[in-house]
Design a protein around this motif. Structure first.
Motif, mmCIF file in Angstrom:
data_model
loop_
_atom_site.group_PDB
_atom_site.id
_atom_site.type_symbol
_atom_site.label_atom_id
_atom_site.label_comp_id
_atom_site.label_asym_id
_atom_site.label_seq_id
_atom_site.Cartn_x
_atom_site.Cartn_y
_atom_site.Cartn_z
ATOM 1 N N UNK A 169 -65.275 35.659 -114.674
ATOM 2 C CA UNK A 169 -64.825 37.077 -114.461
ATOM 3 C C UNK A 169 -65.859 37.792 -113.549
ATOM 4 N N UNK A 170 -67.326 37.535 -113.791
ATOM 5 C CA UNK A 170 -68.241 37.917 -112.785
ATOM 6 C C UNK A 170 -68.276 37.447 -111.478
ATOM 7 N N UNK A 171 -68.131 36.038 -111.389
ATOM 8 C CA UNK A 171 -68.079 35.458 -110.150
ATOM 9 C C UNK A 171 -66.967 35.971 -109.164
ATOM 10 N N UNK A 172 -65.869 36.189 -109.865
ATOM 11 C CA UNK A 172 -64.595 36.642 -109.112
ATOM 12 C C UNK A 172 -64.996 38.030 -108.790
ATOM 13 N N UNK A 173 -65.525 38.984 -109.540
ATOM 14 C CA UNK A 173 -65.634 40.455 -109.130
ATOM 15 C C UNK A 173 -66.733 40.476 -108.169
ATOM 16 N N UNK A 174 -67.620 39.679 -108.165
ATOM 17 C CA UNK A 174 -68.941 39.845 -107.174
ATOM 18 C C UNK A 174 -67.890 39.238 -105.855
ATOM 19 N N UNK A 175 -67.220 38.158 -105.829
ATOM 20 C CA UNK A 175 -66.476 37.682 -104.671
ATOM 21 C C UNK A 175 -65.688 38.830 -104.009
ATOM 22 N N UNK A 176 -65.047 39.601 -105.276
ATOM 23 C CA UNK A 176 -63.972 40.584 -104.837
ATOM 24 C C UNK A 176 -64.711 41.906 -104.089
ATOM 25 N N UNK A 177 -65.973 42.298 -104.681
ATOM 26 C CA UNK A 177 -66.871 43.329 -104.078
ATOM 27 C C UNK A 177 -67.347 43.142 -102.507
ATOM 28 N N UNK A 178 -67.582 41.605 -102.498
ATOM 29 C CA UNK A 178 -67.738 41.174 -100.968
ATOM 30 C C UNK A 178 -66.942 41.464 -99.972
ATOM 31 N N UNK A 179 -65.654 40.937 -100.548
ATOM 32 C CA UNK A 179 -64.311 41.138 -99.595
ATOM 33 C C UNK A 179 -63.870 42.709 -99.267
ATOM 34 N N UNK A 180 -64.212 43.551 -100.303
ATOM 35 C CA UNK A 180 -63.991 44.962 -100.249
ATOM 36 C C UNK A 180 -65.107 45.439 -99.260
ATOM 37 N N UNK A 181 -66.046 44.961 -99.393
ATOM 38 C CA UNK A 181 -67.323 45.571 -98.305
ATOM 39 C C UNK A 181 -66.887 45.307 -97.035
ATOM 40 N N UNK A 182 -66.231 44.162 -96.791
ATOM 41 C CA UNK A 182 -65.641 43.809 -95.370
ATOM 42 C C UNK A 182 -64.205 44.057 -95.062
ATOM 43 N N UNK A 183 -63.795 44.851 -96.018
ATOM 44 C CA UNK A 183 -62.346 45.328 -95.604
ATOM 45 C C UNK A 183 -61.385 44.236 -95.328
ATOM 46 N N UNK A 184 -61.585 43.093 -96.312
ATOM 47 C CA UNK A 184 -60.816 41.747 -96.272
ATOM 48 C C UNK A 184 -59.751 42.000 -97.066
ATOM 49 N N UNK A 185 -58.711 41.165 -96.891
ATOM 50 C CA UNK A 185 -57.456 41.194 -97.448
ATOM 51 C C UNK A 185 -57.285 40.762 -98.988
ATOM 52 N N UNK A 186 -58.424 40.196 -99.573
ATOM 53 C CA UNK A 186 -58.144 39.538 -100.869
ATOM 54 C C UNK A 186 -58.011 40.708 -102.043
ATOM 55 N N UNK A 187 -58.640 41.997 -101.672
ATOM 56 C CA UNK A 187 -58.284 43.044 -102.615
ATOM 57 C C UNK A 187 -57.218 44.044 -102.298
ATOM 58 N N UNK A 188 -56.505 44.133 -103.164
ATOM 59 C CA UNK A 188 -55.222 45.090 -103.146
ATOM 60 C C UNK A 188 -55.430 46.272 -103.673
ATOM 61 N N UNK A 189 -55.645 47.280 -102.730
ATOM 62 C CA UNK A 189 -55.911 48.719 -103.400
ATOM 63 C C UNK A 189 -54.611 49.526 -103.201
#
Length: 157
Positions: free
Chosen positions: A137-157
């Motif tokens: 979970x931690x690894x996935x959330x850190x990755x998700x945070x990175x994609x959010x910082x770069x406005x990439x498509x992984x995170x759907x808000x």
């Protein structure tokens, strides 16, 4: 900024290992990222939970430097959503933090001496998760945070 995840215990179990390895590779595209798995103290099975936490704390405190930004994963910490975590990580990078360490304690949690050293106390959830699953979970959330910082498509808000 470098990011490390420190954990007390044994190597990753087979059921989480591929996921952790995948997210670790992905995170390394954004930040130098690594796992540090620290063996529990010798004779851990013969110690009380408090003695064990104290010994684990000593092992970890000896490894930390003054400059390390320590995020302790603790059930009594503050909860963050993924966007807030992304902002949190970005703020540390903007502050020229040399190294941020996410700490997953041992089976009985983190000793108060280490909690006192932590720069931030973070609760992943009000739920209780198996130690190995927390790593994933931690690894996935850190990755998700990175994609959010770069406005990439992984995170759907």
């Amino acid at each position: 900024m470098k990011i490390q995840c420190w954990t007390i215990g044994k190597n990753n179990e087979a059921y989480v290992s591929p996921g952790i390895e995948d997210f670790t590779k992905r995170i390394n595209r954004y930040y130098p990222f690594q796992w540090v798995i620290i063996a529990p103290p010798k004779n851990a099975a013969s110690m009380t939970s408090e003695e064990l936490k104290k010994q684990e704390s000593k092992l970890l405190l000896d490894r930390l430097t003054k400059e390390d930004y320590l995020v302790a994963l603790d059930e009594n910490g503050r909860q963050m959503d993924s966007v807030t975590l992304a902002d949190f990580v970005q703020k540390r990078a903007n502050e020229n933090c040399r190294q941020m360490i996410f700490l997953i304690g041992g089976a009985f949690g983190i000793h108060e001496s280490l909690i006192a050293r932590a720069d931030y106390k973070w609760s992943l959830s009000a739920l209780t998760f198996p130690h190995q699953l927390v790593r994933l979970i931690l690894a996935e959330q850190v990755y998700r945070a990175c994609t959010i910082q770069r406005n990439e498509k992984y995170h759907h808000s």
